[in-house]
Design a protein around this motif. Structure first.
Motif, PDB file in Angstrom:
ATOM      1  N   UNK A  23     -24.390 -64.469  38.738  1.00  0.00           N
ATOM      2  CA  UNK A  23     -23.070 -63.936  39.055  1.00  0.00           C
ATOM      3  C   UNK A  23     -23.143 -62.467  39.484  1.00  0.00           C
ATOM      4  N   UNK A  24     -24.237 -61.804  39.151  1.00  0.00           N
ATOM      5  CA  UNK A  24     -24.335 -60.367  39.378  1.00  0.00           C
ATOM      6  C   UNK A  24     -25.404 -59.982  40.396  1.00  0.00           C
ATOM      7  N   UNK A  25     -26.466 -60.771  40.490  1.00  0.00           N
ATOM      8  CA  UNK A  25     -27.629 -60.353  41.271  1.00  0.00           C
ATOM      9  C   UNK A  25     -28.141 -61.491  42.147  1.00  0.00           C
ATOM     10  N   UNK A  26     -28.771 -61.108  43.250  1.00  0.00           N
ATOM     11  CA  UNK A  26     -29.447 -62.070  44.088  1.00  0.00           C
ATOM     12  C   UNK A  26     -30.814 -62.413  43.516  1.00  0.00           C
ATOM     13  N   UNK A  27     -31.478 -63.411  44.090  1.00  0.00           N
ATOM     14  CA  UNK A  27     -32.812 -63.778  43.601  1.00  0.00           C
ATOM     15  C   UNK A  27     -33.848 -62.715  43.937  1.00  0.00           C
ATOM     16  N   UNK A  28     -34.855 -62.611  43.054  1.00  0.00           N
ATOM     17  CA  UNK A  28     -36.043 -61.775  43.301  1.00  0.00           C
ATOM     18  C   UNK A  28     -35.698 -60.318  43.593  1.00  0.00           C
ATOM     19  N   UNK A  29     -34.778 -59.749  42.835  1.00  0.00           N
ATOM     20  CA  UNK A  29     -34.364 -58.372  43.136  1.00  0.00           C
ATOM     21  C   UNK A  29     -34.810 -57.346  42.091  1.00  0.00           C
ATOM     22  N   UNK A  30     -35.555 -57.754  41.060  1.00  0.00           N
ATOM     23  CA  UNK A  30     -36.048 -56.812  40.057  1.00  0.00           C
ATOM     24  C   UNK A  30     -37.558 -56.952  39.908  1.00  0.00           C
ATOM     25  N   UNK A  31     -38.214 -55.828  39.723  1.00  0.00           N
ATOM     26  CA  UNK A  31     -39.653 -55.832  39.463  1.00  0.00           C
ATOM     27  C   UNK A  31     -39.973 -56.069  37.996  1.00  0.00           C
ATOM     28  N   UNK A  32     -39.060 -55.683  37.116  1.00  0.00           N
ATOM     29  CA  UNK A  32     -39.243 -55.833  35.674  1.00  0.00           C
ATOM     30  C   UNK A  32     -37.922 -56.282  35.068  1.00  0.00           C
ATOM     31  N   UNK A  33     -37.985 -57.264  34.170  1.00  0.00           N
ATOM     32  CA  UNK A  33     -36.813 -57.661  33.388  1.00  0.00           C
ATOM     33  C   UNK A  33     -37.186 -57.580  31.915  1.00  0.00           C
ATOM     34  N   UNK A  34     -36.390 -56.822  31.166  1.00  0.00           N
ATOM     35  CA  UNK A  34     -36.575 -56.689  29.730  1.00  0.00           C
ATOM     36  C   UNK A  34     -35.525 -57.522  29.012  1.00  0.00           C
ATOM     37  N   UNK A  35     -35.951 -58.245  27.997  1.00  0.00           N
ATOM     38  CA  UNK A  35     -35.043 -58.998  27.139  1.00  0.00           C
ATOM     39  C   UNK A  35     -35.569 -58.851  25.719  1.00  0.00           C
ATOM     40  N   UNK A  36     -35.219 -57.744  25.100  1.00  0.00           N
ATOM     41  CA  UNK A  36     -35.791 -57.365  23.801  1.00  0.00           C
ATOM     42  C   UNK A  36     -34.757 -57.528  22.698  1.00  0.00           C
ATOM     43  N   UNK A  37     -35.065 -58.381  21.728  1.00  0.00           N
ATOM     44  CA  UNK A  37     -34.162 -58.552  20.603  1.00  0.00           C
ATOM     45  C   UNK A  37     -32.884 -59.282  20.950  1.00  0.00           C
ATOM     46  N   UNK A  38     -32.933 -60.174  21.931  1.00  0.00           N
ATOM     47  CA  UNK A  38     -31.740 -60.893  22.378  1.00  0.00           C
ATOM     48  C   UNK A  38     -31.875 -62.398  22.169  1.00  0.00           C
ATOM     49  N   UNK A  39     -33.044 -62.962  22.440  1.00  0.00           N
ATOM     50  CA  UNK A  39     -33.201 -64.414  22.401  1.00  0.00           C
ATOM     51  C   UNK A  39     -32.892 -65.007  21.032  1.00  0.00           C
ATOM     52  N   UNK A  40     -33.061 -64.234  19.951  1.00  0.00           N
ATOM     53  CA  UNK A  40     -32.783 -64.771  18.616  1.00  0.00           C
ATOM     54  C   UNK A  40     -31.301 -65.078  18.401  1.00  0.00           C
ATOM     55  N   UNK A  41     -30.445 -64.541  19.270  1.00  0.00           N
ATOM     56  CA  UNK A  41     -29.017 -64.813  19.170  1.00  0.00           C
ATOM     57  C   UNK A  41     -28.563 -65.931  20.104  1.00  0.00           C
ATOM     58  N   UNK A  42     -29.487 -66.509  20.854  1.00  0.00           N
ATOM     59  CA  UNK A  42     -29.168 -67.547  21.835  1.00  0.00           C
ATOM     60  C   UNK A  42     -29.641 -68.893  21.286  1.00  0.00           C
ATOM     61  N   UNK A  43     -28.746 -69.866  21.110  1.00  0.00           N
ATOM     62  CA  UNK A  43     -29.155 -71.152  20.525  1.00  0.00           C
ATOM     63  C   UNK A  43     -30.279 -71.838  21.292  1.00  0.00           C
ATOM     64  N   UNK A  44     -30.209 -71.798  22.622  1.00  0.00           N
ATOM     65  CA  UNK A  44     -31.234 -72.415  23.462  1.00  0.00           C
ATOM     66  C   UNK A  44     -31.756 -71.352  24.421  1.00  0.00           C
ATOM     67  N   UNK A  45     -33.015 -70.943  24.296  1.00  0.00           N
ATOM     68  CA  UNK A  45     -33.515 -69.849  25.124  1.00  0.00           C
ATOM     69  C   UNK A  45     -33.790 -70.229  26.576  1.00  0.00           C
ATOM     70  N   UNK A  46     -33.958 -71.502  26.881  1.00  0.00           N
ATOM     71  CA  UNK A  46     -34.419 -71.873  28.222  1.00  0.00           C
ATOM     72  C   UNK A  46     -33.449 -71.487  29.340  1.00  0.00           C
ATOM     73  N   UNK A  47     -32.131 -71.698  29.206  1.00  0.00           N
ATOM     74  CA  UNK A  47     -31.238 -71.252  30.289  1.00  0.00           C
ATOM     75  C   UNK A  47     -31.308 -69.752  30.528  1.00  0.00           C
ATOM     76  N   UNK A  48     -31.410 -68.978  29.466  1.00  0.00           N
ATOM     77  CA  UNK A  48     -31.534 -67.533  29.612  1.00  0.00           C
ATOM     78  C   UNK A  48     -32.819 -67.177  30.342  1.00  0.00           C
ATOM     79  N   UNK A  49     -33.927 -67.749  29.935  1.00  0.00           N
ATOM     80  CA  UNK A  49     -35.209 -67.412  30.547  1.00  0.00           C
ATOM     81  C   UNK A  49     -35.262 -67.851  32.007  1.00  0.00           C
ATOM     82  N   UNK A  50     -34.700 -69.004  32.313  1.00  0.00           N
ATOM     83  CA  UNK A  50     -34.678 -69.459  33.704  1.00  0.00           C
ATOM     84  C   UNK A  50     -33.853 -68.513  34.568  1.00  0.00           C
TER      85      UNK A  50
END
Length: 216
Positions: free
Chosen positions: A62-89
């Motif tokens: 909803x916010x970004x186009x594909x392949x537009x970041x060189x680095x993505x950080x997701x620190x201390x977030x996945x533990x609050x997501x019931x299913x991590x796969x949609x987030x990681x994809x």
């Protein structure tokens, strides 16, 4: 760089100060307000390199186009997501080829360590084989195990590149604990944690895992 759930910006602002272009995507309105306040207090050159947006990491499309970041950080977030796969994809989608996906997750293979070290034997016994735990904020959260997470990273075309343990020796420290005032003692503590986080078998019992994948 994209930081998912940057909170008050502790990591993201350090990256912006170092010269990187950083976007923080924060879902919580209160934390987003704190982040924007912290950014506003920075020098003009840092403010110019930082964008703070409200949004959920599972909806990066909803916010970004594909392949537009060189680095993505997701620190201390996945533990609050019931299913991590949609987030990681979703995060893999916005990574450029060769880009780094940096995750910090609760180590599901070591959930018994903290209660055990604190003498909570009932809690330690319940943790064996469990994927859930109650964190220090009193919230029911979930943990990730390295082997399934590695498989997921391969499936989203960001296979595992490296992993480290975080808080091997210091996880049982109370919330009100302060860092050693003596610089030499603090340096030794950090060096010990750094070495343990890179060395088997110590890193396998760390409270957290820092897992890095590279986008193919």
């Amino acid at each position: 760089m994209l930081d998912i759930g940057p909170g008050q910006g502790t990591q993201a602002l350090r990256l912006a100060r170092a010269g990187h272009l950083v976007t923080g995507l924060e879902a919580d309105p209160a934390m987003l307000a704190a982040l924007r306040s912290a950014v506003a207090a920075e020098p003009a050159d840092v403010r110019a390199r930082f964008v703070a947006l409200q949004g959920d990491g599972r909806e990066t499309g909803r916010h970004f186009g594909p392949a537009c970041f060189d680095v993505v950080l997701c620190h201390g977030v996945l533990m609050y997501v019931p299913d991590p796969e949609p987030m990681l994809a979703a995060l893999s989608r916005v990574l450029a080829p060769g880009g780094l996906l940096s995750l910090v997750v609760r180590n599901g293979d070591a959930l018994a360590m903290r209660p055990g070290l604190l003498g909570d034997w009932g809690g330690a016994l319940q943790a064996f084989g469990s994927a859930g735990y109650v964190n220090r904020l009193g919230l029911a959260t979930r943990a990730d195990r390295l082997a399934p997470l590695t498989q997921t990273l391969t499936g989203i075309c960001a296979p595992l590149h490296a992993w480290y343990g975080v808080r091997v020796f210091t996880d049982a420290a109370p919330d009100h604990a302060v860092a050693p005032g003596d610089p030499a003692t603090l340096a030794a503590l950090l060096d010990a944690e750094e070495a343990a986080g890179r060395t088997d078998p110590y890193r396998g019992v760390a409270a957290l895992l820092h897992v890095c994948g590279l986008r193919t």
